[in-house]
Design a protein around this motif. Structure first.
Motif, mmCIF file in Angstrom:
data_model
loop_
_atom_site.group_PDB
_atom_site.id
_atom_site.type_symbol
_atom_site.label_atom_id
_atom_site.label_comp_id
_atom_site.label_asym_id
_atom_site.label_seq_id
_atom_site.Cartn_x
_atom_site.Cartn_y
_atom_site.Cartn_z
ATOM 1 N N GLY A 11 0.807 -1.217 0.000
ATOM 2 C CA GLY A 11 0.000 0.000 0.000
ATOM 3 C C GLY A 11 0.838 1.264 0.000
ATOM 4 N N PRO A 12 0.171 2.405 0.109
ATOM 5 C CA PRO A 12 0.883 3.684 0.145
ATOM 6 C C PRO A 12 1.585 3.875 1.492
ATOM 7 N N LYS A 13 2.562 4.778 1.515
ATOM 8 C CA LYS A 13 3.203 5.104 2.787
ATOM 9 C C LYS A 13 2.188 5.795 3.684
ATOM 10 N N ARG A 14 2.259 5.470 4.975
ATOM 11 C CA ARG A 14 1.339 6.039 5.950
ATOM 12 C C ARG A 14 2.125 6.751 7.045
ATOM 13 N N PRO A 15 1.537 7.770 7.674
ATOM 14 C CA PRO A 15 2.203 8.384 8.821
ATOM 15 C C PRO A 15 2.267 7.375 9.964
ATOM 16 N N ALA A 16 3.332 7.456 10.759
ATOM 17 C CA ALA A 16 3.488 6.515 11.866
ATOM 18 C C ALA A 16 3.824 7.243 13.154
ATOM 19 N N LEU A 17 3.130 6.866 14.215
ATOM 20 C CA LEU A 17 3.439 7.297 15.567
ATOM 21 C C LEU A 17 4.198 6.141 16.201
ATOM 22 N N ALA A 72 2.279 14.227 19.584
ATOM 23 C CA ALA A 72 2.606 13.515 18.344
ATOM 24 C C ALA A 72 1.344 13.260 17.524
ATOM 25 N N LYS A 73 0.289 12.828 18.190
ATOM 26 C CA LYS A 73 -0.980 12.563 17.507
ATOM 27 C C LYS A 73 -1.548 13.844 16.895
ATOM 28 N N ALA A 74 -1.522 14.935 17.642
ATOM 29 C CA ALA A 74 -2.038 16.204 17.141
ATOM 30 C C ALA A 74 -1.261 16.655 15.910
ATOM 31 N N TYR A 75 0.052 16.490 15.936
ATOM 32 C CA TYR A 75 0.895 16.857 14.799
ATOM 33 C C TYR A 75 0.475 16.071 13.554
ATOM 34 N N VAL A 76 0.329 14.768 13.703
ATOM 35 C CA VAL A 76 -0.021 13.917 12.560
ATOM 36 C C VAL A 76 -1.442 14.212 12.082
ATOM 37 N N ARG A 77 -2.378 14.333 12.977
ATOM 38 C CA ARG A 77 -3.766 14.571 12.589
ATOM 39 C C ARG A 77 -3.941 15.916 11.886
ATOM 40 N N GLN A 78 -3.165 16.912 12.308
ATOM 41 C CA GLN A 78 -3.255 18.226 11.673
ATOM 42 C C GLN A 78 -2.737 18.171 10.239
ATOM 43 N N ARG A 79 -1.671 17.434 10.007
ATOM 44 C CA ARG A 79 -1.041 17.386 8.693
ATOM 45 C C ARG A 79 -1.596 16.300 7.779
ATOM 46 N N PHE A 80 -2.183 15.268 8.367
ATOM 47 C CA PHE A 80 -2.702 14.135 7.586
ATOM 48 C C PHE A 80 -4.097 13.764 8.101
ATOM 49 N N PRO A 81 -5.061 14.678 8.008
ATOM 50 C CA PRO A 81 -6.367 14.448 8.644
ATOM 51 C C PRO A 81 -7.154 13.262 8.100
ATOM 52 N N ASP A 82 -6.930 12.882 6.859
ATOM 53 C CA ASP A 82 -7.715 11.807 6.263
ATOM 54 C C ASP A 82 -6.949 10.502 6.091
ATOM 55 N N GLU A 84 -4.872 7.025 7.250
ATOM 56 C CA GLU A 84 -4.761 5.999 8.269
ATOM 57 C C GLU A 84 -3.400 6.149 8.927
ATOM 58 N N VAL A 85 -3.355 6.167 10.257
ATOM 59 C CA VAL A 85 -2.114 6.366 10.994
ATOM 60 C C VAL A 85 -1.715 5.056 11.663
ATOM 61 N N ILE A 86 -0.440 4.722 11.558
ATOM 62 C CA ILE A 86 0.107 3.524 12.185
ATOM 63 C C ILE A 86 0.663 3.899 13.553
ATOM 64 N N ILE A 87 0.354 3.124 14.579
ATOM 65 C CA ILE A 87 0.959 3.284 15.903
ATOM 66 C C ILE A 87 1.724 1.998 16.169
#
Length: 103
Positions: A11-17, A72-82, A84-87
């Motif tokens: 799949g595509p690259k996803r943001p990761a926490l 960290a979550k706020a940073y990712v959600r602000q920049r990538f709101p739509d 899927e985020v990996i933790i």
């Protein structure tokens, strides 16, 4: 981490926490995650073995550091709101975030 990388390769690259304990092969784990995750946003846990900002800086890897999961979550959600985020990383990190309904 390797199982996660294998599962996400198609799949595509996803943001990761990410939170990793200092006694783990941190650089190797981050390099593996870079194949499927961007950006990699790290945060410490309450575990005394958790990585510190200084340790992460010394790695000289493209890692964004935040002092806690909420930041960290706020940073990712602000920049990538739509997106899927990996933790991932330490089980301690998952244990500290899932009960709060953050995962």
């Amino acid at each position: 981490v390797m199982a996660l990388v294998q599962a996400l390769q198609s799949g595509p690259k996803r943001p990761a926490l990410v939170s990793i304990l200092a006694d783990k092969p941190v650089a190797k784990m981050v390099r593996s995650l870079q194949v499927v995750c961007e950006p990699i946003v790290m945060f410490p846990t309450s575990d005394p073995r958790s990585l510190t900002r200084e340790q992460v800086t010394r790695l000289s890897l493209p890692i964004i550091w935040h002092e806690n999961f909420a930041e960290a979550k706020a940073y990712v959600r602000q920049r990538f709101p739509d997106e899927e985020v990996i933790i991932c990383g330490s089980l301690r990190a998952i244990g500290e975030t899932v009960p709060l309904g953050e995962a």
